[in-house]
Design an enzyme around this catalytic site. Sequence first.
Site, mmCIF file in Angstrom:
data_model
loop_
_atom_site.group_PDB
_atom_site.id
_atom_site.type_symbol
_atom_site.label_atom_id
_atom_site.label_comp_id
_atom_site.label_asym_id
_atom_site.label_seq_id
_atom_site.Cartn_x
_atom_site.Cartn_y
_atom_site.Cartn_z
ATOM 1 C CG ASP A 32 -2.043 0.966 1.156
ATOM 2 O OD1 ASP A 32 -1.784 2.171 0.982
ATOM 3 O OD2 ASP A 32 -3.193 0.532 1.282
ATOM 4 C CG ASN A 88 -13.048 -0.681 4.451
ATOM 5 O OD1 ASN A 88 -13.332 -1.156 5.538
ATOM 6 N ND2 ASN A 88 -11.917 -0.039 4.232
ATOM 7 C CD GLN A 95 -15.539 -0.306 -2.095
ATOM 8 O OE1 GLN A 95 -16.708 -0.473 -1.736
ATOM 9 N NE2 GLN A 95 -15.010 -0.973 -3.107
ATOM 10 C CG HIS A 101 -9.103 -2.813 -2.138
ATOM 11 N ND1 HIS A 101 -10.173 -2.098 -2.661
ATOM 12 C CD2 HIS A 101 -8.645 -2.080 -1.093
ATOM 13 C CE1 HIS A 101 -10.339 -0.981 -1.968
ATOM 14 N NE2 HIS A 101 -9.434 -0.955 -0.993
ATOM 15 C CG HIS A 103 -6.884 -2.525 3.346
ATOM 16 N ND1 HIS A 103 -6.057 -1.475 3.019
ATOM 17 C CD2 HIS A 103 -8.099 -2.215 2.853
ATOM 18 C CE1 HIS A 103 -6.753 -0.566 2.361
ATOM 19 N NE2 HIS A 103 -7.995 -1.001 2.243
#
Length: 137
Positions: A32, A88, A95, A101, A103
């Site tokens: 990230d 999310n 989101q 996706h 995390h």
Amino acid sequence: MKDKDCIFCKIAGGEIPSKTIYEDEEFRVILDLGPAAKGHALILPKDHFANLYELPDETASRVMLLAKRMAAQITDKLQCDGFNLVQNNGEVAGQTVFHFHMHLIPRYKDDGQKIAWQPGKPSQEELEEIRNQIVGN
């Protein structure tokens, strides 16, 4: 299936460079760019699904297996003290990129991060009413 305007489709497809830590035919896992902690990564499907609700069951299963494998590898290599998996759905839930996706967030003692909520205090009657709404009784 791809969305030509989706940044995560472009990253997952290799059109935009990333710090990839894993890739196969279905997923790319990247570090990230705005990490919550050292080693914070994202699992990106190469196909476009806006959120969990659009994700096929088979893909959802493979995401969780990959998350487990990557969490173990990150924990082993970075020696973190704990781990959060965060996913999310919808703007109100946090989101910000509308491409499914997950995390992968390594946690370290005293890292200063908080993933928490304030617990409610529903009565047993309220819980029963909610249960009935969900299961249809």
